[in-house]
Design a protein around this motif. Sequence first.
Motif, mmCIF file in Angstrom:
data_model
loop_
_atom_site.group_PDB
_atom_site.id
_atom_site.type_symbol
_atom_site.label_atom_id
_atom_site.label_comp_id
_atom_site.label_asym_id
_atom_site.label_seq_id
_atom_site.Cartn_x
_atom_site.Cartn_y
_atom_site.Cartn_z
ATOM 1 N N VAL A 169 -3.820 9.004 -10.460
ATOM 2 C CA VAL A 169 -4.449 7.691 -10.613
ATOM 3 C C VAL A 169 -4.274 6.865 -9.341
ATOM 4 C CG1 VAL A 169 -4.267 5.491 -11.828
ATOM 5 C CG2 VAL A 169 -4.341 7.622 -13.113
ATOM 6 N N LEU A 170 -3.082 6.872 -8.765
ATOM 7 C CA LEU A 170 -2.855 6.098 -7.544
ATOM 8 C C LEU A 170 -3.695 6.639 -6.390
ATOM 9 C CD1 LEU A 170 1.016 5.485 -7.581
ATOM 10 C CD2 LEU A 170 -0.817 3.896 -8.161
ATOM 11 N N GLY A 171 -3.797 7.959 -6.280
ATOM 12 C CA GLY A 171 -4.598 8.525 -5.198
ATOM 13 C C GLY A 171 -6.068 8.171 -5.310
ATOM 14 N N LEU A 172 -6.632 8.266 -6.510
ATOM 15 C CA LEU A 172 -8.055 7.968 -6.693
ATOM 16 C C LEU A 172 -8.338 6.469 -6.617
ATOM 17 C CD1 LEU A 172 -8.810 10.442 -9.629
ATOM 18 C CD2 LEU A 172 -9.469 10.703 -7.228
ATOM 19 N N SER A 173 -7.511 5.673 -7.269
ATOM 20 C CA SER A 173 -7.781 4.230 -7.328
ATOM 21 C C SER A 173 -7.520 3.545 -5.999
ATOM 22 C CB SER A 173 -6.925 3.589 -8.425
ATOM 23 O OG SER A 173 -5.545 3.792 -8.174
ATOM 24 N N SER A 174 -6.650 4.097 -5.155
ATOM 25 C CA SER A 174 -6.397 3.482 -3.854
ATOM 26 C C SER A 174 -7.655 3.490 -2.997
ATOM 27 C CB SER A 174 -5.262 4.210 -3.134
ATOM 28 O OG SER A 174 -4.056 4.099 -3.846
ATOM 29 N N PHE A 175 -8.301 4.651 -2.875
ATOM 30 C CA PHE A 175 -9.502 4.732 -2.045
ATOM 31 C C PHE A 175 -10.678 4.021 -2.706
ATOM 32 C CE2 PHE A 175 -6.961 8.204 -0.375
ATOM 33 C CZ PHE A 175 -7.145 8.055 0.980
ATOM 34 N N ALA A 176 -10.785 4.111 -4.032
ATOM 35 C CA ALA A 176 -11.873 3.406 -4.711
ATOM 36 C C ALA A 176 -11.698 1.899 -4.617
ATOM 37 C CB ALA A 176 -11.937 3.840 -6.180
ATOM 38 N N GLY A 177 -10.466 1.424 -4.805
ATOM 39 C CA GLY A 177 -10.218 -0.012 -4.686
ATOM 40 C C GLY A 177 -10.457 -0.526 -3.281
ATOM 41 N N TYR A 178 -10.081 0.271 -2.279
ATOM 42 C CA TYR A 178 -10.331 -0.134 -0.894
ATOM 43 C C TYR A 178 -11.829 -0.191 -0.602
ATOM 44 C CZ TYR A 178 -10.450 0.037 4.191
ATOM 45 O OH TYR A 178 -10.713 -0.237 5.511
ATOM 46 N N ALA A 179 -12.583 0.776 -1.118
ATOM 47 C CA ALA A 179 -14.032 0.772 -0.889
ATOM 48 C C ALA A 179 -14.680 -0.447 -1.532
ATOM 49 C CB ALA A 179 -14.643 2.055 -1.459
ATOM 50 N N ALA B 159 -6.417 0.584 -12.784
ATOM 51 C CA ALA B 159 -5.713 0.645 -11.509
ATOM 52 C C ALA B 159 -6.617 0.196 -10.357
ATOM 53 C CB ALA B 159 -5.192 2.064 -11.271
ATOM 54 N N ILE B 160 -7.893 0.531 -10.424
ATOM 55 C CA ILE B 160 -8.833 0.067 -9.392
ATOM 56 C C ILE B 160 -8.903 -1.452 -9.386
ATOM 57 C CG2 ILE B 160 -11.261 0.038 -8.726
ATOM 58 C CD1 ILE B 160 -11.491 2.905 -9.652
ATOM 59 N N TRP B 161 -8.954 -2.057 -10.551
ATOM 60 C CA TRP B 161 -8.971 -3.519 -10.637
ATOM 61 C C TRP B 161 -7.746 -4.118 -9.950
ATOM 62 C CZ3 TRP B 161 -11.634 -7.792 -12.162
ATOM 63 C CH2 TRP B 161 -12.883 -7.592 -12.727
ATOM 64 N N ILE B 162 -6.570 -3.587 -10.248
ATOM 65 C CA ILE B 162 -5.344 -4.139 -9.662
ATOM 66 C C ILE B 162 -5.348 -3.986 -8.146
ATOM 67 C CG2 ILE B 162 -2.839 -3.864 -9.544
ATOM 68 C CD1 ILE B 162 -2.847 -3.088 -12.458
ATOM 69 N N LEU B 163 -5.638 -2.794 -7.661
ATOM 70 C CA LEU B 163 -5.547 -2.536 -6.219
ATOM 71 C C LEU B 163 -6.666 -3.209 -5.447
ATOM 72 C CD1 LEU B 163 -4.473 1.212 -6.273
ATOM 73 C CD2 LEU B 163 -3.065 -0.798 -5.868
ATOM 74 N N ARG B 164 -7.848 -3.262 -6.025
ATOM 75 C CA ARG B 164 -8.959 -3.931 -5.327
ATOM 76 C C ARG B 164 -8.639 -5.405 -5.096
ATOM 77 N NH1 ARG B 164 -12.859 -8.102 -7.131
ATOM 78 N NH2 ARG B 164 -14.599 -7.966 -5.655
ATOM 79 N N ASN B 165 -8.097 -6.082 -6.105
ATOM 80 C CA ASN B 165 -7.725 -7.485 -5.948
ATOM 81 C C ASN B 165 -6.617 -7.660 -4.917
ATOM 82 O OD1 ASN B 165 -9.578 -8.267 -7.872
ATOM 83 N ND2 ASN B 165 -8.108 -8.204 -9.546
ATOM 84 N N PHE B 166 -5.721 -6.706 -4.849
ATOM 85 C CA PHE B 166 -4.646 -6.816 -3.860
ATOM 86 C C PHE B 166 -5.155 -6.537 -2.454
ATOM 87 C CE2 PHE B 166 -0.615 -6.137 -1.806
ATOM 88 C CZ PHE B 166 0.239 -6.992 -2.493
ATOM 89 N N PHE B 167 -6.067 -5.582 -2.301
ATOM 90 C CA PHE B 167 -6.623 -5.293 -0.981
ATOM 91 C C PHE B 167 -7.380 -6.490 -0.411
ATOM 92 C CE2 PHE B 167 -6.815 -0.548 -2.196
ATOM 93 C CZ PHE B 167 -5.535 -0.357 -1.709
ATOM 94 N N LEU B 168 -7.968 -7.292 -1.281
ATOM 95 C CA LEU B 168 -8.695 -8.464 -0.808
ATOM 96 C C LEU B 168 -7.787 -9.466 -0.103
ATOM 97 C CD1 LEU B 168 -11.108 -9.150 -3.816
ATOM 98 C CD2 LEU B 168 -11.710 -8.260 -1.560
ATOM 99 N N GLY B 169 -6.506 -9.439 -0.437
ATOM 100 C CA GLY B 169 -5.571 -10.370 0.185
ATOM 101 C C GLY B 169 -4.969 -9.887 1.488
ATOM 102 N N ILE B 170 -5.280 -8.677 1.910
ATOM 103 C CA ILE B 170 -4.748 -8.150 3.174
ATOM 104 C C ILE B 170 -5.677 -8.561 4.316
ATOM 105 C CG2 ILE B 170 -4.137 -6.054 4.433
ATOM 106 C CD1 ILE B 170 -3.517 -4.741 1.786
ATOM 107 N N ALA C 213 0.405 -0.976 -10.294
ATOM 108 C CA ALA C 213 -0.514 0.002 -10.890
ATOM 109 C C ALA C 213 0.237 1.233 -11.392
ATOM 110 C CB ALA C 213 -1.572 0.413 -9.864
ATOM 111 N N ALA C 214 1.256 1.670 -10.643
ATOM 112 C CA ALA C 214 2.009 2.854 -11.045
ATOM 113 C C ALA C 214 2.774 2.613 -12.342
ATOM 114 C CB ALA C 214 2.972 3.259 -9.933
ATOM 115 N N ILE C 215 3.406 1.462 -12.473
ATOM 116 C CA ILE C 215 4.199 1.189 -13.672
ATOM 117 C C ILE C 215 3.302 1.035 -14.887
ATOM 118 C CG2 ILE C 215 5.689 -0.537 -14.754
ATOM 119 C CD1 ILE C 215 7.041 -0.902 -12.073
ATOM 120 N N PHE C 216 2.174 0.342 -14.737
ATOM 121 C CA PHE C 216 1.253 0.203 -15.863
ATOM 122 C C PHE C 216 0.678 1.560 -16.269
ATOM 123 C CE2 PHE C 216 1.252 -4.348 -15.039
ATOM 124 C CZ PHE C 216 1.090 -4.864 -16.316
ATOM 125 N N THR C 217 0.336 2.382 -15.296
ATOM 126 C CA THR C 217 -0.213 3.703 -15.605
ATOM 127 C C THR C 217 0.835 4.589 -16.270
ATOM 128 O OG1 THR C 217 -1.730 3.546 -13.726
ATOM 129 C CG2 THR C 217 -1.326 5.735 -14.625
#
Length: 295
Positions: free
Chosen positions: A103-113, A172-183, A217-221
């Motif tokens: 989940v972390l591997g897939l959602s990281s790249f999808a959230g970044y995109a 997980a995509i929702w969580i990581l996408r929102n976090f990537f927006l702040g970088i 994302a990891a803990i929720f998953t």
Amino acid sequence: MTATAPATTARTTAPAPSRLRRLAGAFTWTRLAALLIALFVAAPLYWMAVSSLKGLDEVGANPPTLWPDRITFDNYREAFAENNFGTYLLNSVLVSIVATILVLGLSSFAGYALARLPLRGKAPIMVALLMISLFPTIALAAPLFLLMRELGWLNSYQGLILVYTALNVPFAIWILRNFFLGIPKEMEEVAWVDGASPVRTVLFVILPQARPGMFTAAIFTFTACWTEFLIALTLNTADRYRTMPVGVALFGSQFTIPYGTIFAAATVSVLPIALLVLIFRRAVVSGLTAGAVKG
């Protein structure tokens, strides 16, 4: 003859006593409310742990005892030695860890995109991901059973891991996408100027900055996979492939319910989640607040 200028003193206005009393009262009520909520949440956990240390006659005693008269570990011995709880626990550990990594591997790249790339239809994609994450699991049980039967993946690890990965990727995509927006984007631009490829930029520049979001994302998953019951019961009916929630639910027989053994198994199953939350609580809070503010 030298003229001396009058000295000016800075005046500080202290808060009025009534205001201080109001602040102290609000702080006291806030702490009291937090304490009551903590007691409300901790009371069932305390009762479960204490009951796991009681004998069979004391578990059903009336009135109940807040502490066992005689501490015994027979319930834990029965859970592991007579009810195959160790196999169920190892199955849950394997399935939950592998699914969380995927989940972390897939959602990281999808959230970044979704956060950075100029893609069309981002809003419909996010809405679709939200709808998928809110879809009731019970409606998916029968189609997933038929699909896994056709693939020959009933009573297997890979079938359950694949389903858990698909069910948890949208959130997980929702969580990581929102976090990537702040970088800040400047960090990526500097990496590109230095010749880093987009994949290398994500792996070595963006993901280290998004560590709190990754932990969240990891803990929720992991928690969702660890506690899931219906899909595990539907896909894996063989005893050697059962996960911990299904195995504990099937303790006992037609005429007896071993409450003490169930309490012992439930206490052991809660420990990994409690330890994860205690160890990474700051990262979880940081990841959730960052997503809420910057999303």
